[in-house]
Design a protein around this motif. Sequence first.
Motif, PDB file in Angstrom:
ATOM      1  N   GLY A 124      15.243 -16.956   6.745  1.00 12.03           N
ATOM      2  CA  GLY A 124      15.388 -16.223   7.996  1.00 12.03           C
ATOM      3  C   GLY A 124      15.804 -17.081   9.174  1.00 12.03           C
ATOM      4  N   MET A 125      15.865 -18.409   9.012  1.00  8.80           N
ATOM      5  CA  MET A 125      16.248 -19.261  10.131  1.00  8.80           C
ATOM      6  C   MET A 125      17.732 -19.579  10.081  1.00  8.80           C
ATOM      7  SD  MET A 125      13.075 -21.890  10.492  1.00  8.80           S
ATOM      8  CE  MET A 125      12.970 -22.403   8.794  1.00  8.80           C
ATOM      9  N   LYS A 126      18.218 -20.230  11.161  1.00  7.35           N
ATOM     10  CA  LYS A 126      19.631 -20.617  11.183  1.00  7.35           C
ATOM     11  C   LYS A 126      19.734 -22.114  10.918  1.00  7.35           C
ATOM     12  CE  LYS A 126      21.861 -16.896  12.819  1.00  7.35           C
ATOM     13  NZ  LYS A 126      22.629 -16.760  14.034  1.00  7.35           N
ATOM     14  N   ALA A 127      20.550 -22.507   9.931  1.00  9.20           N
ATOM     15  CA  ALA A 127      20.668 -23.930   9.597  1.00  9.20           C
ATOM     16  C   ALA A 127      21.822 -24.560  10.372  1.00  9.20           C
ATOM     17  CB  ALA A 127      20.902 -24.075   8.098  1.00  9.20           C
ATOM     18  N   ASN A 128      21.682 -24.583  11.713  1.00  4.82           N
ATOM     19  CA  ASN A 128      22.817 -25.012  12.542  1.00  4.82           C
ATOM     20  C   ASN A 128      23.247 -26.450  12.281  1.00  4.82           C
ATOM     21  OD1 ASN A 128      23.133 -22.587  13.925  1.00  4.82           O
ATOM     22  ND2 ASN A 128      21.419 -23.074  15.277  1.00  4.82           N
ATOM     23  N   ASP A 129      22.267 -27.359  12.260  1.00  4.36           N
ATOM     24  CA  ASP A 129      22.630 -28.770  12.096  1.00  4.36           C
ATOM     25  C   ASP A 129      23.227 -29.016  10.723  1.00  4.36           C
ATOM     26  OD1 ASP A 129      19.759 -28.740  13.779  1.00  4.36           O
ATOM     27  OD2 ASP A 129      21.390 -29.919  14.637  1.00  4.36           O
ATOM     28  N   LEU A 130      22.652 -28.354   9.696  1.00  2.58           N
ATOM     29  CA  LEU A 130      23.181 -28.539   8.355  1.00  2.58           C
ATOM     30  C   LEU A 130      24.596 -27.997   8.254  1.00  2.58           C
ATOM     31  CD1 LEU A 130      19.980 -27.593   6.347  1.00  2.58           C
ATOM     32  CD2 LEU A 130      21.000 -29.856   6.549  1.00  2.58           C
ATOM     33  N   ARG A 131      24.850 -26.856   8.898  1.00  2.00           N
ATOM     34  CA  ARG A 131      26.196 -26.291   8.862  1.00  2.00           C
ATOM     35  C   ARG A 131      27.191 -27.224   9.541  1.00  2.00           C
ATOM     36  NH1 ARG A 131      27.535 -20.834   7.929  1.00  2.00           N
ATOM     37  NH2 ARG A 131      25.808 -19.725   6.921  1.00  2.00           N
ATOM     38  N   ASP A 132      26.758 -27.831  10.665  1.00  6.46           N
ATOM     39  CA  ASP A 132      27.632 -28.795  11.345  1.00  6.46           C
ATOM     40  C   ASP A 132      28.018 -29.923  10.388  1.00  6.46           C
ATOM     41  OD1 ASP A 132      26.237 -28.760  14.735  1.00  6.46           O
ATOM     42  OD2 ASP A 132      27.791 -27.552  13.760  1.00  6.46           O
ATOM     43  N   GLN A 133      26.999 -30.430   9.674  1.00  2.61           N
ATOM     44  CA  GLN A 133      27.275 -31.523   8.736  1.00  2.61           C
ATOM     45  C   GLN A 133      28.237 -31.081   7.645  1.00  2.61           C
ATOM     46  OE1 GLN A 133      23.827 -33.478   7.117  1.00  2.61           O
ATOM     47  NE2 GLN A 133      22.742 -33.287   9.069  1.00  2.61           N
ATOM     48  N   ARG A 134      28.011 -29.853   7.146  1.00  2.00           N
ATOM     49  CA  ARG A 134      28.884 -29.383   6.085  1.00  2.00           C
ATOM     50  C   ARG A 134      30.318 -29.194   6.576  1.00  2.00           C
ATOM     51  NH1 ARG A 134      27.306 -23.939   3.142  1.00  2.00           N
ATOM     52  NH2 ARG A 134      28.001 -23.100   5.138  1.00  2.00           N
ATOM     53  N   ASP A 135      30.454 -28.676   7.794  1.00  2.00           N
ATOM     54  CA  ASP A 135      31.806 -28.512   8.349  1.00  2.00           C
ATOM     55  C   ASP A 135      32.506 -29.849   8.506  1.00  2.00           C
ATOM     56  OD1 ASP A 135      30.975 -25.670  10.429  1.00  2.00           O
ATOM     57  OD2 ASP A 135      32.155 -25.763   8.577  1.00  2.00           O
ATOM     58  N   LEU A 136      31.739 -30.868   8.873  1.00  2.00           N
ATOM     59  CA  LEU A 136      32.332 -32.196   9.016  1.00  2.00           C
ATOM     60  C   LEU A 136      32.843 -32.708   7.674  1.00  2.00           C
ATOM     61  CD1 LEU A 136      32.821 -34.330  11.149  1.00  2.00           C
ATOM     62  CD2 LEU A 136      30.636 -35.358  10.561  1.00  2.00           C
TER      63      LEU A 136
END
Lengths: 294, 583
Positions: free
Chosen positions: B201-213
Amino acid sequence: MRITLGMIADNSLRNIQTNQTRVDQLQNEITSGSRINKPSDDPIGTAQALGLQESLDQSKQYGRNIDQASSWLNATDSALGSVTDALHRARELAVQAANGSLSPSDRSAIQSEISQLQLHVLDLSHSKYGASFLFSGTRSDQPGFTQAAPSTTPGAYAGNQGQVQREVAPGVTVAVSVDPTTTFDPLFSALNQLQAGLTANDTATMQASLGSFDTALDAVSTARAQIGARTNRLDSLKQRQDSVSVNLTGLLSQVKDVDMASAITNFTMAQTVYQASLKASAQSMQISLLDFLH
Amino acid sequence: MTSPFFGLDIATRSLRAQQTLVDIANQNIANANTPGYSRQSGVVSETMPYPIPVFRQSGAAGQMGTGVYVKEINRSRDTFADYQIRNQLSSQGRWDARSAALTQLEAVINEPSATGISALMTKYFSAWHEVANNPSDTAVRANMIESGKALADTFQNTASQIKAQQGDLDKQVGLTVTTINDYAQQVASLNLQISQVETGGMKANDLRDQRDLVLDKLSSVIKFTAVESAEGSVNVYIGSHQLVDRSQVHSMGVDGSSGKNQPVWTDVTPNTPVTVVDGKLQGILQARDSVLQTHLDDLNATAARIIESVNSVHAAGVGLDGNSGRAFFSGTDALTIGVNPQLTATGGTSLVAAARMQPATPPATGYTWASGDGSNAIAIAQISQAVAQRDVAQVGLAPAQTFGPSTVVGLDLSHAAANANITMNVTSGAPNPTVTFTQGSTTVNGTLTVGTDASGNQIITVDGGTLGIRVTVSAASGTTLNAALVPMNNQVAHTPAGPSTPGDQYAQQIAALGVDSSTAKSQSTNQQVLVNQLDKQRQQVSSVSLDEETTHLIQYQHAYQAAARVISVVDGMLDTLINHTGH
């Protein structure tokens, strides 16, 4: 549109690097003196430059060939000049001898001088240019005439009839050697004839030798005329070669060399732009809201 | 009516919310310079108001707001810009790799320069002019052999450096495939973590940033298609083959069985080749297989042309020992070119064929040669020119010369007109040799007619066939040919097709290289501009503005202070109520 410090920093960095690259490129051009340092600087220009350089180098080689050919011809001419002198002296002696009123001691004096002249002419026929004999056809590693006798005498002539060629322009060859047998045979024949006449004390033979000497003189003069014509031709070829070289050098310079005046101007401009970009970047990155809060 | 403690509740919620907002702003400021970071923002919302509508209401004024809470934390990201920039990053990766390879190739080729192949070719042919000017001079001959060696060495050097560069690129293929697998592994593990967080239910913002990088980095190496699944995983496809399947990676490998490394998929048997589109990997493969190979082929062609022309004319001439049939260059292309070891050995200078067999002066018959004859040297020097008229070379074997099978008699027939009849003159009885024509690698038996000419000499007539033939006279080993086998002088017109001189051929090749390299450079620069533009767009949305965050901080700070003040006020009210009402 949002602008952030990160965007300003990135932008400044890229522009500084672009300007620096430009400065570096112009500096390279100025210090090397050449617009074209690698093929990608100007592909068409590179092909032109390579072609012009090749033509220029070849043209210089032809110049050297012409010089060498001219020297060969000069050496031949000077040898034939001495031969002509000897020929004139021999003819004088022939006139004396054909006179008909010689004493035996006079005759033997003339005979010994003729012998000397025979040896002298033989020696002249061994003239060399550098290490090459001038009068042996293409057998230039050995003397042509081995005896003071015309080539019809067996064993007298060990050279050949080959012509020594030089290429003086693309596809143009010039012969630099004269025909040894045509030039020397009449003279050796005439000298032998006179010598025979003196030995036999036969005035008719001695008188006939005068005609032979005239023939010999013709032969030598013909050879010298040939040399003169060839020398003239080579002179005009050389002149043309020189002006071709000058033109090619000019063309090559146009294609390859950097125009110093404009390069230095551009370089100064590029440096100014670079400095301006540094200064602007320094100023724009310094202020933020944090400076105004306490 | 609500209880007096109700106010404390609202204020507490406000403190908590402002605290969270300050933390988010703090996070943004801390990560202002983190690559790939997208600024986060908290979405604040009112909490559920009171009371919920029921049948029996109290009648008091309502609904009452109950405070504030941070509903979710979002990251500001333009995913379409991500998609666009990845396409351009792939192109950039390809052009950068190509441009780097071509720049290195230009350095290897080193033209225009006084030590490049073009200058050395000219020097070599000039040296033949000097030999023609001084045919019997040993020093001049030695100098010419040296310049031939220099030319051969430079050809070899350049060719082997190009091959070495190909070898380097080959290794790079392996390294790049490893990098792709690495990135894929990172994407897979981030996929796992993100799906765990987001199903909770949470947002994985930092992880998504890393994945986009990581995906950005992957896109500059190879072009892929990314599909996001419902639980937050990104599945990566290269062509139609899946590279990353949620948390699983289907690795790539290299197949070196063909002599060159090719990328393959290792999860299927047999390994299928990877459809590489765009990206650094394709740039490297193209550079290795087409760019460098083309230039190596061109260099080999120029070298082969020089070897062929010089050798055929050289074999037609005689050295100072009167023998012909010697090649000047050994080898067949730029990698193998060298000077015939016979010529570089002691006494080899006398084997240089500057002269030719010439007809003997009558009354002598047959053919002889002389040391002062430089005609063959002139003919070799003329190879560098587009000379309009060429003699068919004369060649002679000295009487009583012994030769083995396939002695190259060495006729320069490269400028003979098609189907010309070449007449060969045998001056006295000789065993009939078989004559074969070799052009490149094609060998054809020549038609041989034996007859007699007007002088009663035996004549062998061979049908010339096509251009560029070499006559090989073969006989049983140890056979003695007791006459000179010599062709008649044949004046033929020369019509050059294509680059008329070796120098022109080479210059064209260099110009092509220059065009290739400057195209790659300008494309690379253009791509850089495009990428910068898209990155700017992306940053507009995602990057942290310190001014913005600072302003927000001030906002949140005031709200926090106000909420704390409210607590004091409510505290005062309670104090009044509890301590000062009735006693």
